[in-house]
Design a protein around this motif. Structure first.
Motif, mmCIF file in Angstrom:
data_model
loop_
_atom_site.group_PDB
_atom_site.id
_atom_site.type_symbol
_atom_site.label_atom_id
_atom_site.label_comp_id
_atom_site.label_asym_id
_atom_site.label_seq_id
_atom_site.Cartn_x
_atom_site.Cartn_y
_atom_site.Cartn_z
ATOM 1 N N VAL A 86 47.785 29.698 59.349
ATOM 2 C CA VAL A 86 47.422 30.528 58.201
ATOM 3 C C VAL A 86 45.903 30.675 58.189
ATOM 4 O O VAL A 86 45.181 29.678 58.189
ATOM 5 C CB VAL A 86 47.907 29.902 56.878
ATOM 6 N N TYR A 87 45.423 31.924 58.179
ATOM 7 C CA TYR A 87 43.994 32.220 58.177
ATOM 8 C C TYR A 87 43.627 32.881 56.850
ATOM 9 O O TYR A 87 44.032 34.013 56.587
ATOM 10 C CB TYR A 87 43.634 33.157 59.339
ATOM 11 N N CYS A 88 42.853 32.161 56.028
ATOM 12 C CA CYS A 88 42.419 32.679 54.724
ATOM 13 C C CYS A 88 40.902 32.590 54.644
ATOM 14 O O CYS A 88 40.365 31.721 53.963
ATOM 15 C CB CYS A 88 43.041 31.874 53.581
ATOM 16 N N GLU A 89 40.208 33.434 55.321
ATOM 17 C CA GLU A 89 38.756 33.354 55.400
ATOM 18 C C GLU A 89 38.101 34.495 54.624
ATOM 19 O O GLU A 89 38.442 35.652 54.827
ATOM 20 C CB GLU A 89 38.300 33.360 56.860
ATOM 21 N N GLU A 90 37.188 34.129 53.719
ATOM 22 C CA GLU A 90 36.473 35.110 52.896
ATOM 23 C C GLU A 90 37.442 36.044 52.177
ATOM 24 O O GLU A 90 37.338 37.264 52.247
ATOM 25 C CB GLU A 90 35.483 35.911 53.755
ATOM 26 N N VAL A 91 38.385 35.451 51.487
ATOM 27 C CA VAL A 91 39.433 36.215 50.816
ATOM 28 C C VAL A 91 38.869 36.952 49.604
ATOM 29 O O VAL A 91 38.041 36.430 48.861
ATOM 30 C CB VAL A 91 40.576 35.279 50.377
#
Length: 285
Positions: free
Chosen positions: A90-95
């Motif tokens: 799961v990639y949640c970067e700078e959401v």
């Protein structure tokens, strides 16, 4: 004569066919989902550009068109709508909108990357049901509190990064960690239990640079790389690396120790490094 009759029969049929084709072509533009992939791509690109422009404009300079309602909070949206969810990752970067808490993860998640958000706290429930996690990267958030037991069920966790946050103390950590990064926080010695790493016999990389530590915590024999530069360390004891009661002890695995940027003058403590194959990088005069 035959050709003339054939032409008379064929022309009306062609006119009907053309009319039907035109009617179908006109209606197809109204059918949802009938856009080509190129048209869809152009639509979403234009939409995202307009969103970026609105976000970049200072207050009072918004375009003079219909008002845009405020978007939902990140916690109200499904995780895989905000983040990129691949098999096990799961990639949640700078959401955007701002993510202020650890998102609800799909079961069997092994790798979580939630960097550069505004997460403030890690609760004991955040990872309670995701025992498959092997790597967690929460670099660049606003984390100032981690509840006791937040990582207690993560028996498979090997890599944990809490760098660039606001931690003043550390919680209990999983015993099987191989890499732990807590660079650029607000840690003081009283917030790090002296034996917090003692049972972590698989720990290889330990990064604690750019904090406010006054002493070096216990370092397991398995550690190869130790970064503890830019702290407030003033003293290095014989037990810090070598153990004062064992003159034959050798710490062969420790191949890199950075202590530069600390007040301690390492040349005052020569007996503290006799077991090591390399000298720490730091101040010697």
């Amino acid at each position: 004569m035959k050709a003339f009759l054939f032409t008379c029969m064929l022309v009306p049929w062609l006119m009907v066919l053309a009319a039907s084709t035109q009617r179908f072509s006109g209606e197809s533009q109204l059918i949802p989902g009938s856009l080509s992939s190129k048209e869809l791509s152009r639509y979403f690109t234009d939409y995202l550009k307009s969103r970026r422009v609105r976000k970049a404009l200072p207050p009072g300079d918004e375009p003079d068109d219909s008002p845009i309602p405020e978007g939902p909070d990140a916690s109200d949206l499904p995780t895989c709508l905000l983040c990129v969810c691949l098999t096990g990752s799961v990639y949640c970067e700078e959401v955007s909108p701002d993510m202020t808490a650890v998102p609800t993860l799909p079961k069997e998640t092994a790798y979580l990357y939630a960097r550069f958000n505004k997460i403030k706290k890690i609760s004991s429930k955040d990872f309670a049901e995701i025992v498959t996690l092997k790597r967690i990267d929460l670099t660049g958030n606003l984390i100032s509190e981690i509840e006791d037991g937040a990582f207690s069920k993560l028996t498979m966790l090997e890599e944990l990064s809490l760098a660039d946050n606001r931690l003043v103390k550390l919680p209990m950590l999983p015993a099987k960690l191989k890499s732990f990064n807590v660079n650029h926080n607000l840690l003081k010695t009283k917030g790090v239990k002296a034996n917090i790493f003692k049972k972590m016999t698989k720990l290889v990389n330990l990064f604690m640079a750019d904090n406010q530590l006054q002493a070096v915590p216990y370092i397991p024999d398995s550690v190869r790389i130790l970064h503890i530069q830019n702290n407030n360390i003033t003293v290095v004891n014989k037990d810090t690396f070598c153990g004062s009661n064992d003159t034959y002890y050798l710490r062969m695995s420790l191949s890199e120790v950075r202590m530069d940027g600390n007040p301690v003058v390492l040349s005052k403590y020569p007996d503290s490094f006799v077991c090591m194959k390399v000298l720490p990088v730091g101040r010697y005069r």
